[in-house]
Design a protein around this motif. Structure first.
Motif, short mmCIF file in Angstrom:
data_model
loop_
_atom_site.label_atom_id
_atom_site.label_comp_id
_atom_site.label_asym_id
_atom_site.label_seq_id
_atom_site.Cartn_x
_atom_site.Cartn_y
_atom_site.Cartn_z
N GLU A 49 60.77 38.92 -11.08
CA GLU A 49 59.83 38.01 -10.41
C GLU A 49 60.79 37.52 -9.20
N GLN A 50 62.39 36.99 -9.34
CA GLN A 50 63.17 36.84 -8.29
C GLN A 50 63.12 38.00 -7.05
N ARG A 51 63.41 39.27 -7.55
CA ARG A 51 63.61 40.42 -6.75
C ARG A 51 62.32 40.39 -5.79
N ALA A 52 60.96 40.18 -6.49
CA ALA A 52 59.71 40.55 -5.77
C ALA A 52 59.63 39.32 -4.51
N ARG A 53 60.43 38.38 -4.63
CA ARG A 53 60.56 37.30 -3.65
C ARG A 53 61.52 37.39 -2.47
N ILE A 54 62.61 38.43 -2.61
CA ILE A 54 63.40 38.71 -1.62
C ILE A 54 62.86 39.74 -0.87
N TYR A 55 62.87 39.73 0.53
CA TYR A 55 62.33 40.60 1.69
C TYR A 55 63.43 41.40 2.32
N GLY A 56 63.81 42.52 2.26
CA GLY A 56 64.82 43.30 3.06
C GLY A 56 64.44 44.60 3.16
N GLY B 183 56.87 47.64 14.89
CA GLY B 183 57.55 48.37 15.88
C GLY B 183 58.43 47.36 16.56
N ALA B 184 59.16 46.58 16.15
CA ALA B 184 60.06 45.40 16.81
C ALA B 184 61.51 46.04 17.03
N ASP B 185 62.06 45.64 18.32
CA ASP B 185 63.38 46.33 18.69
C ASP B 185 64.06 45.04 19.23
N ALA B 186 63.70 44.35 20.11
CA ALA B 186 64.27 43.43 21.09
C ALA B 186 64.58 42.38 19.84
N PRO B 187 65.29 41.30 20.08
CA PRO B 187 65.47 40.30 19.14
C PRO B 187 64.31 39.21 19.16
N GLU B 188 63.79 39.09 20.20
CA GLU B 188 62.49 38.32 20.12
C GLU B 188 61.13 39.01 19.45
N GLU B 189 61.30 40.29 19.43
CA GLU B 189 60.22 40.85 18.56
C GLU B 189 60.77 41.06 17.35
N ILE B 190 61.81 41.20 16.97
CA ILE B 190 62.31 40.99 15.44
C ILE B 190 61.91 39.61 14.85
N ALA B 191 62.26 38.51 15.89
CA ALA B 191 61.79 37.18 15.41
C ALA B 191 60.55 36.99 15.18
N LEU B 192 59.47 37.40 16.04
CA LEU B 192 58.25 37.55 15.70
C LEU B 192 57.77 38.27 14.47
N SER B 193 58.41 39.39 14.29
CA SER B 193 58.09 40.19 12.87
C SER B 193 58.27 39.19 11.80
N ILE B 194 59.61 38.69 11.83
CA ILE B 194 60.18 37.80 10.62
C ILE B 194 59.09 36.77 10.40
N ILE B 195 58.85 36.17 11.62
CA ILE B 195 58.00 34.85 11.44
C ILE B 195 56.74 35.10 10.84
N SER B 196 56.30 36.25 11.20
CA SER B 196 54.80 36.57 10.96
C SER B 196 54.70 37.07 9.46
N GLU B 197 55.79 37.74 8.71
CA GLU B 197 56.02 37.83 7.55
C GLU B 197 56.35 36.78 6.57
N VAL B 198 56.99 35.77 6.95
CA VAL B 198 57.35 34.40 6.38
C VAL B 198 55.67 33.79 6.37
N LYS B 199 54.89 33.67 7.36
CA LYS B 199 53.71 33.04 7.43
C LYS B 199 52.80 33.82 6.47
N ALA B 200 52.81 34.97 6.50
CA ALA B 200 51.91 35.79 5.45
C ALA B 200 52.57 35.56 4.05
N VAL B 201 53.26 35.64 3.83
CA VAL B 201 53.84 35.21 2.51
C VAL B 201 53.64 34.03 1.74
#
Length: 385
Positions: A324-331, A338-356
């Motif tokens: 259960e704990q492992r399922a809540r860790i995202y790596g 398709g994120a590459d630049a820091p701003e795109e990576i930030a958008l990717s992470i924020i989107s995943e946090v919001k979805a979860v």
């Protein structure tokens, strides 16, 4: 929505200091499709300033005119916009949403010791979940509209501006159900010979995002989270990096060792974490400390093999992550956009946090055959007292 409420409270306080009259517009019920859902609110001042939103911009102008009338009369007013007719000119606004939207306009006069905004102001800055009840009579639009009369928090605070009786008892029972279900509801009750409807609006606290790392790649993450109204806590062990002036949008910036981080915040059901210090030892130590708190989202920046190594070393040290704990860790942290630049990576992470945190799949909406918004609270449920 929590950010919207916080902005409305700030705007109300500013208007009050200037001696301006205000009114609160609340979407209390929706039938069919609409841009905003029940519980969406907007503050209107007598000079035409608007904070928040009740639609995509098409209702605001008409709501402003009607709110000014409500302020003049100092009486709540229920307004209904019916856009099911394809000819939007019938009501003079271009909606195209194909729904019926009920808006309650509540003047917030200085003669009211307690009103929806003073109730919300009392909870500003807390981590409490709140339920706010707004009463209205959709079948009797010209009748007196009671308005917002209840605010209760899961921290035990309560303001109930209703007389004792079966109606109050029934509503408070449904308030408890809203806390349990973690969702809003619209219900109708018998009130003597008449009927009265309640929007029972459930409001969780703002999402609290712990960001481990104070490098330059954290800046866009903090900025995007700030736009969303999330409360961000940036922590790093390097004083030269963890400085408030580097992260003006952050709620707090803390210099701390991994074992000290949890002394500065209390994780709750609405807390997420992202580990991006680029310091392996710091990240693994903080992940070990966070593991027992069962956060719904913990993101680890970097390749999948990094996380696998961390989990293996934690297990060898006596801290094994359960399934259960492992399922809540995202790596690696983030959605695959398709994120590459820091701003795109930030958008990717924020989107995943919001979805979860929202329990969503994070897929394209066009692949979802169901309605975009949950519809359970749109159906008015008849309650017998």
């Amino acid at each position: 929505m929590q950010k919207e409420l916080e902005d409305i409270v700030k705007a109300y306080l500013a208007a009050s200091q200037q001696g301006l009259q205000t009114a609160l517009a609340t979407v209390v019920h929706v039938e069919g499709s609409a841009y905003r859902q029940p519980g969406a609110r907007m503050l209107i001042t007598e000079n035409g300033a608007l904070t928040g939103a009740i639609s995509g911009g098409c209702l605001e102008g008409d709501a402003l005119r009607k709110a000014q009338l409500a302020m003049l009369q100092q009486q709540p007013m229920l307004v209904t916009y019916d856009t099911t007719d394809e000819d939007d000119a019938v009501i003079g606004v271009g909606l195209g949403c194909n729904g019926i939207i009920h808006i309650l306009l509540e003047p917030l006069g200085p003669h009211l010791a307690l009103n929806p905004l003073t109730l919300l102001q009392q909870q500003a800055g807390s981590r409490d979940t709140t339920v706010m009840v707004t009463l209205f009579r959709p079948q009797q639009r010209s009748a007196p509209q009671p308005g917002t009369c209840i605010l209760i928090t899961d921290g035990g605070e309560r303001q109930v501006l209703m007389e004792d009786g079966p109606l109050r008892t029934a509503i408070l029972t449904d308030v408890c159900a809203a806390f349990t279900a973690r969702r809003s509801a619209v219900k109708t009750y018998n009130d003597g010979p008449d009927q009265i409807t309640a929007l029972i609006a459930w409001h969780p606290p703002a999402l609290q995002l712990l960001i481990a790392g104070a490098g330059n790649d954290v800046r866009p993450l903090v900025k995007i989270a700030s736009v969303l109204g999330w409360h961000t806590i940036v922590v790093d062990g390097r004083p030269a990096y963890a400085q408030a002036q580097r992260f003006p949008e952050a709620t707090r910036v803390i210099v701390a060792k991994p074992v000290e981080v949890l002394q500065h915040l209390q994780p709750d059901d609405y807390t997420a974490a992202v580990l991006m210090t680029h310091n392996y030892n710091y990240d693994i130590a903080l992940l070990t400390a966070l593991l027992p708190h069962h956060l719904r989202y913990t993101g680890v920046l970097g390749p999948a093999r990094k996380l696998q190594r961390m989990l293996q070393e934690m297990e060898e040290a006596g801290t094994a992550a359960s399934p259960e704990q492992r399922a809540r860790i995202y790596g690696p942290a983030g959605l695959d956009i398709g994120a590459d630049a820091p701003e795109e990576i930030a958008l990717s992470i924020i989107s995943e946090v919001k979805a979860v945190m929202a329990g969503a799949a994070g897929d394209s909406l066009r692949n979802n055959p169901a309605a975009i918004h949950q519809r359970a609270h749109q159906q008015i449920i008849q309650q017998q007292l």
